[in-house]
Design an enzyme around this catalytic site. Structure first.
Site, short mmCIF file in Angstrom:
data_model
loop_
_atom_site.label_atom_id
_atom_site.label_comp_id
_atom_site.label_asym_id
_atom_site.label_seq_id
_atom_site.Cartn_x
_atom_site.Cartn_y
_atom_site.Cartn_z
N ARG A 290 0.86 -1.19 0.00
CA ARG A 290 0.00 0.00 0.00
C ARG A 290 0.89 1.23 0.00
O ARG A 290 1.73 1.38 0.91
CB ARG A 290 -0.86 -0.03 1.26
CG ARG A 290 -1.82 1.12 1.43
CD ARG A 290 -2.55 1.01 2.78
NE ARG A 290 -3.28 -0.23 2.93
CZ ARG A 290 -3.63 -0.76 4.12
NH1 ARG A 290 -3.31 -0.15 5.24
NH2 ARG A 290 -4.29 -1.91 4.16
N HIS B 93 2.39 -2.50 5.49
CA HIS B 93 1.86 -2.55 4.12
C HIS B 93 2.71 -1.67 3.20
O HIS B 93 2.90 -1.99 2.03
CB HIS B 93 0.41 -2.04 4.07
CG HIS B 93 -0.62 -3.03 4.49
ND1 HIS B 93 -0.97 -4.11 3.72
CD2 HIS B 93 -1.41 -3.10 5.59
CE1 HIS B 93 -1.94 -4.80 4.32
NE2 HIS B 93 -2.22 -4.21 5.47
N ASP C 268 -3.57 -8.50 3.58
CA ASP C 268 -4.91 -8.67 4.15
C ASP C 268 -5.61 -9.70 3.27
O ASP C 268 -5.70 -9.51 2.05
CB ASP C 268 -5.71 -7.37 4.10
CG ASP C 268 -5.06 -6.25 4.89
OD1 ASP C 268 -4.32 -6.54 5.86
OD2 ASP C 268 -5.31 -5.08 4.55
N GLU D 5 -6.84 -7.79 14.01
CA GLU D 5 -7.45 -8.00 12.69
C GLU D 5 -7.15 -9.42 12.21
O GLU D 5 -6.01 -9.73 11.86
CB GLU D 5 -6.89 -7.00 11.67
CG GLU D 5 -7.14 -5.55 12.04
CD GLU D 5 -6.47 -4.55 11.10
OE1 GLU D 5 -6.83 -3.36 11.18
OE2 GLU D 5 -5.60 -4.95 10.30
N HIS E 180 -5.16 -9.63 8.78
CA HIS E 180 -3.90 -8.94 8.50
C HIS E 180 -2.70 -9.78 8.97
O HIS E 180 -2.62 -10.12 10.15
CB HIS E 180 -3.89 -7.58 9.19
CG HIS E 180 -2.58 -6.84 9.05
ND1 HIS E 180 -2.44 -5.71 8.29
CD2 HIS E 180 -1.35 -7.10 9.57
CE1 HIS E 180 -1.17 -5.29 8.36
NE2 HIS E 180 -0.50 -6.13 9.13
ZN LIG Z 1 -3.66 -4.90 6.80
#
Ligand SMILES: [Zn+2]
Length: 226
Positions: free
Chosen positions: A98, A127, A134, A192, A195
């Site tokens: 990301r 990320h 994810d 999460e 993740h």
């Molecule tokens: Zn993530």
């Protein structure tokens, strides 16, 4: 005037942020080599909601629905996908590498009481290093994502790894995904279930390249070590 000076001092104390880029880090780092997951393993399915409007921001933040990881991490995810076939599942990826500017947009848009679900851009996200992914399981028979008891990016305790309120099937599937990822060098983020961070994330720098500037699985390294 005093406020202006304070702002000026703050800006000079964090020059990287003031310029709108990732924070400077000393390194040394490995040369980034972002590989596209679906080119390495075509059976991996994508559900890149950040390229659509059905994400927690309500607007697309990626121009292209693609997923990249640093090559050793990408190859590990491909191995996980192939091993899961024996159990009737494949991997469906929501997000991988990301760009840093997207992490900053997430942080700015998230209320204080939900910030444990987003990375602080002053430190950057794993990320941004191309070392977090994810993902969930999909059923090979139907092609549909499985029910994990909480959706991707759900900002509630149902997303915690320690949540025990799900059905046996939901919790078993979380365990299956986590076990398969851990055996290939990933560890889960406790808040999460979807993740996972690759063990060697410290070896890679924070990056802010858009997907359009990245190559595919066979492409040469996208950038040089700073
Ligand atoms: Zn993530």
């Amino acid at each position: 005037m005093r406020a202006f000076l304070a702002a000026l001092l703050l800006a000079s104390a964090i020059p990287a942020l003031a310029q709108g880029g990732p924070p400077a880090e000393p390194g040394p780092f490995r040369t980034p080599d972002l590989a596209e997951l679906t080119l390495l393993e075509p059976g991996i399915r994508l559900d890149v909601r950040y390229a659509r409007s059905d994400n927690f921001l309500g607007v697309p933040v990626y121009r292209e629905a693609r997923a990249f990881l640093q090559r050793p991490a990408a190859e590990a995810v491909a191995r996980v996908h192939r091993k899961l076939a024996a159990k009737g599942y494949g991997l469906m990826v929501f997000d991988g590498y990301r760009p840093w500017a997207v992490t900053k947009a997430f942080w700015d848009a998230t209320p204080e009481d939900k910030k444990l679900f987003v990375a602080n851009p002053a430190r950057g996200s794993r990320h941004n290093r191309g070392c977090s992914v994810d993902l969930t399981l999909y059923d090979l028979a139907t092609g549909m994502a499985v029910d994990m008891g909480a959706g991707y990016d759900e900002m509630s305790p149902r997303s915690y790894v320690t949540w025990e309120g799900g059905t046996k099937e939901q919790l078993d599937r979380r365990d299956l995904l986590r076990g398969a990822m851990e055996r290939e060098g990933f560890f889960v983020y406790p808040w999460e279930w979807w993740h996972f961070d690759f063990k060697d994330w410290r070896d890679y720098p924070l990056l802010d390249l858009p997907f359009e500037k990245l190559g595919g699985a066979g492409a040469p390294p996208a950038t040089k070590t700073p």
